[in-house]
Write a protein that holds these residues in place. Structure first.
Motif, PDB file in Angstrom:
ATOM      1  N   GLY A 146     -32.948  23.841  -4.030  1.00 18.42           N
ATOM      2  CA  GLY A 146     -32.722  22.548  -4.456  1.00 18.42           C
ATOM      3  C   GLY A 146     -33.321  22.195  -5.871  1.00 18.42           C
ATOM      4  O   GLY A 146     -32.507  21.159  -6.468  1.00 18.42           O
ATOM      5  N   MET A 147     -34.683  22.521  -5.500  1.00 23.97           N
ATOM      6  CA  MET A 147     -35.565  22.257  -6.975  1.00 23.97           C
ATOM      7  C   MET A 147     -34.774  23.088  -8.028  1.00 23.97           C
ATOM      8  O   MET A 147     -34.482  22.539  -9.204  1.00 23.97           O
ATOM      9  CB  MET A 147     -36.863  22.859  -7.066  1.00 23.97           C
ATOM     10  CG  MET A 147     -37.969  21.723  -5.750  1.00 23.97           C
ATOM     11  SD  MET A 147     -37.642  19.928  -5.597  1.00 23.97           S
ATOM     12  CE  MET A 147     -39.234  20.036  -7.108  1.00 23.97           C
ATOM     13  N   SER A 154     -40.898  19.740   7.729  1.00 26.45           N
ATOM     14  CA  SER A 154     -40.679  21.004   6.988  1.00 26.45           C
ATOM     15  C   SER A 154     -41.234  22.293   6.566  1.00 26.45           C
ATOM     16  O   SER A 154     -42.634  22.188   6.149  1.00 26.45           O
ATOM     17  CB  SER A 154     -39.102  20.900   6.687  1.00 26.45           C
ATOM     18  OG  SER A 154     -38.152  19.608   7.231  1.00 26.45           O
ATOM     19  N   SER A 155     -40.265  23.396   6.116  1.00 28.00           N
ATOM     20  CA  SER A 155     -41.111  24.379   6.122  1.00 28.00           C
ATOM     21  C   SER A 155     -41.775  23.507   4.126  1.00 28.00           C
ATOM     22  O   SER A 155     -41.050  22.902   3.762  1.00 28.00           O
ATOM     23  CB  SER A 155     -41.031  25.807   5.740  1.00 28.00           C
ATOM     24  OG  SER A 155     -39.299  25.864   4.671  1.00 28.00           O
ATOM     25  N   VAL A 156     -42.426  24.450   3.279  1.00 24.38           N
ATOM     26  CA  VAL A 156     -42.372  24.568   1.808  1.00 24.38           C
ATOM     27  C   VAL A 156     -40.762  24.479   1.643  1.00 24.38           C
ATOM     28  O   VAL A 156     -40.583  23.500   0.983  1.00 24.38           O
ATOM     29  CB  VAL A 156     -43.021  25.158   1.539  1.00 24.38           C
ATOM     30  CG1 VAL A 156     -43.256  24.707  -0.471  1.00 24.38           C
ATOM     31  CG2 VAL A 156     -44.969  24.861   1.897  1.00 24.38           C
ATOM     32  N   GLU A 157     -40.746  26.254   1.437  1.00 24.43           N
ATOM     33  CA  GLU A 157     -38.895  25.142   0.751  1.00 24.43           C
ATOM     34  C   GLU A 157     -38.183  24.563   1.009  1.00 24.43           C
ATOM     35  O   GLU A 157     -37.448  24.309   0.286  1.00 24.43           O
ATOM     36  CB  GLU A 157     -38.884  27.111   1.017  1.00 24.43           C
ATOM     37  CG  GLU A 157     -37.467  27.959   0.760  1.00 24.43           C
ATOM     38  CD  GLU A 157     -36.573  28.605   1.273  1.00 24.43           C
ATOM     39  OE1 GLU A 157     -35.850  29.036   0.840  1.00 24.43           O
ATOM     40  OE2 GLU A 157     -37.807  29.527   1.026  1.00 24.43           O
ATOM     41  N   HIS A 158     -37.736  24.777   2.569  1.00 17.71           N
ATOM     42  CA  HIS A 158     -37.328  23.435   2.690  1.00 17.71           C
ATOM     43  C   HIS A 158     -37.421  21.970   2.218  1.00 17.71           C
ATOM     44  O   HIS A 158     -36.317  21.185   2.083  1.00 17.71           O
ATOM     45  CB  HIS A 158     -36.550  23.167   4.705  1.00 17.71           C
ATOM     46  CG  HIS A 158     -35.151  22.692   4.636  1.00 17.71           C
ATOM     47  ND1 HIS A 158     -34.522  22.820   4.103  1.00 17.71           N
ATOM     48  CD2 HIS A 158     -35.428  21.623   5.913  1.00 17.71           C
ATOM     49  CE1 HIS A 158     -33.411  22.253   4.866  1.00 17.71           C
ATOM     50  NE2 HIS A 158     -34.067  21.564   6.295  1.00 17.71           N
ATOM     51  N   GLY A 159     -38.795  21.924   3.060  1.00 19.48           N
ATOM     52  CA  GLY A 159     -39.213  20.284   2.216  1.00 19.48           C
ATOM     53  C   GLY A 159     -38.618  19.820   1.456  1.00 19.48           C
ATOM     54  O   GLY A 159     -38.018  19.097   0.951  1.00 19.48           O
ATOM     55  N   TYR A 160     -38.752  20.811   0.022  1.00 17.54           N
ATOM     56  CA  TYR A 160     -38.713  20.830  -1.556  1.00 17.54           C
ATOM     57  C   TYR A 160     -36.968  20.641  -1.348  1.00 17.54           C
ATOM     58  O   TYR A 160     -36.169  19.973  -2.553  1.00 17.54           O
ATOM     59  CB  TYR A 160     -38.918  22.058  -2.291  1.00 17.54           C
ATOM     60  CG  TYR A 160     -40.425  20.960  -2.335  1.00 17.54           C
ATOM     61  CD1 TYR A 160     -40.553  20.252  -3.333  1.00 17.54           C
ATOM     62  CD2 TYR A 160     -41.835  21.589  -1.515  1.00 17.54           C
ATOM     63  CE1 TYR A 160     -42.200  19.618  -3.639  1.00 17.54           C
ATOM     64  CE2 TYR A 160     -42.970  21.291  -1.993  1.00 17.54           C
ATOM     65  CZ  TYR A 160     -43.343  20.544  -2.803  1.00 17.54           C
ATOM     66  OH  TYR A 160     -44.585  20.020  -2.808  1.00 17.54           O
ATOM     67  N   ASP A 161     -35.799  20.967  -1.359  1.00 18.38           N
ATOM     68  CA  ASP A 161     -34.803  21.246  -0.796  1.00 18.38           C
ATOM     69  C   ASP A 161     -34.429  19.971  -0.864  1.00 18.38           C
ATOM     70  O   ASP A 161     -33.683  19.519  -1.580  1.00 18.38           O
ATOM     71  CB  ASP A 161     -34.485  22.783  -0.127  1.00 18.38           C
ATOM     72  CG  ASP A 161     -34.227  23.420  -0.551  1.00 18.38           C
ATOM     73  OD1 ASP A 161     -34.924  24.033  -1.603  1.00 18.38           O
ATOM     74  OD2 ASP A 161     -34.105  25.266   0.436  1.00 18.38           O
ATOM     75  N   LEU A 162     -34.874  19.277   0.584  1.00 18.06           N
ATOM     76  CA  LEU A 162     -34.286  18.049   1.182  1.00 18.06           C
ATOM     77  C   LEU A 162     -34.701  16.869  -0.191  1.00 18.06           C
ATOM     78  O   LEU A 162     -34.188  15.936  -0.294  1.00 18.06           O
ATOM     79  CB  LEU A 162     -35.212  17.696   2.007  1.00 18.06           C
ATOM     80  CG  LEU A 162     -34.096  18.325   3.548  1.00 18.06           C
ATOM     81  CD1 LEU A 162     -35.398  17.953   4.728  1.00 18.06           C
ATOM     82  CD2 LEU A 162     -33.173  18.152   3.383  1.00 18.06           C
ATOM     83  N   LEU A 163     -36.081  17.566  -1.161  1.00 16.56           N
ATOM     84  CA  LEU A 163     -36.376  15.895  -1.574  1.00 16.56           C
ATOM     85  C   LEU A 163     -36.049  15.920  -3.088  1.00 16.56           C
ATOM     86  O   LEU A 163     -36.523  15.396  -4.094  1.00 16.56           O
ATOM     87  CB  LEU A 163     -38.108  15.973  -1.663  1.00 16.56           C
ATOM     88  CG  LEU A 163     -39.318  15.498  -2.379  1.00 16.56           C
ATOM     89  CD1 LEU A 163     -38.975  14.257  -2.276  1.00 16.56           C
ATOM     90  CD2 LEU A 163     -40.788  15.524  -2.856  1.00 16.56           C
ATOM     91  N   ALA A 164     -35.796  17.078  -3.265  1.00 18.47           N
ATOM     92  CA  ALA A 164     -35.155  18.216  -5.126  1.00 18.47           C
ATOM     93  C   ALA A 164     -34.465  16.403  -5.156  1.00 18.47           C
ATOM     94  O   ALA A 164     -34.640  16.399  -6.833  1.00 18.47           O
ATOM     95  CB  ALA A 164     -34.495  19.427  -5.513  1.00 18.47           C
ATOM     96  N   PRO A 165     -33.322  16.378  -4.839  1.00 20.68           N
ATOM     97  CA  PRO A 165     -32.776  15.219  -6.327  1.00 20.68           C
ATOM     98  C   PRO A 165     -33.458  14.128  -6.303  1.00 20.68           C
ATOM     99  O   PRO A 165     -33.416  12.912  -7.028  1.00 20.68           O
ATOM    100  CB  PRO A 165     -31.762  14.714  -4.707  1.00 20.68           C
ATOM    101  CG  PRO A 165     -31.533  15.560  -4.024  1.00 20.68           C
ATOM    102  CD  PRO A 165     -32.936  16.332  -3.056  1.00 20.68           C
TER     103      PRO A 165
END
Length: 247
Positions: A89-90, A18-29
């Motif tokens: 997300g973060m 993913s992109s950096v932004e979307h990747g961290y949205d996914l990983l945040a929880p």
């Protein structure tokens, strides 16, 4: 490397593509259950190094993620602390952690702002800015503009502080692990879009100091004694302390 509450291999693979932004949205929880979160030892050492350098009224955590560095700011800032990050997300996870803190607990007001660190939406209102573990998301050519942004949001006399570990020696397994990671990321970014910028070996002390000076900062380095010294006597961990000139 990961606790049972952390992400699985499939989740990490989706994030990496993913992109950096979307990747961290996914990983945040699950981010706080990964080794990517800044360790408590680094946060505590930075807090001790900053204590006594104030007084600081308002603090900024640049690329705050879920807010580990916000606790450092709470310990040394009296009035307010602000976390800024590109990942919604973060930030949502940071707000959730904030809400879970004991109601009425003492400390400065906390704000969470979604913004690109390369275009900060603030005037010169902060006394202290910190950042933890985020600089690998910026290419070396971006550092002068990034540091200029930080300079612009600090009051005259304000400080910009961040820990920086010594690079592992050539003989260390960590040297080869980090080299392998960076090479894999370069191959991934050459073959796949959008890019995911995260490199461990591009944030070099000499380049960092030159970029800070170019942005108008005066700099000093303070050893973090908690991490000891290398065989040549140099510290294993430093606090980079950059100061905007007072009027």
């Amino acid at each position: 490397m990961f606790s049972p509450e952390g992400p699985g291999l499939r989740e990490l693979a989706v994030q990496a593509l993913s992109s950096v932004e979307h990747g961290y949205d996914l990983l945040a929880p699950k981010f706080d259950h990964t080794p990517f979160r800044t360790s408590g030892a680094v946060l505590d050492a930075t807090t001790r190094a900053l204590t006594g350098l104030g007084p600081f009224a308002r603090g900024l955590d640049l690329c705050c993620g879920t807010g580990a560095g916000m606790d450092v700011l709470r310990a040394v800032c009296a009035r307010s602390v602000t976390g800024v990050d590109l990942s919604a997300g973060m930030l949502a996870e940071g707000r959730r952690r904030e809400a879970a803190r004991e109601a009425g607990a003492p400390g400065p007001r906390a704000d969470w702002v979604r913004a690109d660190a390369r275009a900060l939406p603030f005037g010169p209102v902060f006394d202290l800015a910190v950042s933890f573990g985020a600089f690998g998301h910026f290419l070396p050519r971006e550092l002068p503009a990034l540091f200029a942004q930080v300079h612009s949001v600090l009051r005259p006399g304000g400080r910009f502080a961040f820990p920086l570990g010594a690079p592992p020696p050539f003989s260390s397994p960590w040297y080869w692990a980090l080299l392998g990671f960076d090479m894999a990321m370069r191959v991934r970014n050459a073959l796949w879009r959008p890019p995911f910028v995260m490199y461990y070996r591009t944030f070099r002390l000499g380049d960092v100091l030159r970029a800070l000076h170019g942005a108008g900062f005066a700099t000093e380095l303070r050893a973090l004694p908690e991490f000891g010294r290398r065989p040549d006597g140099s510290p294993r961990g430093r606090l980079v302390l950059a100061t905007r000139a007072a009027l």
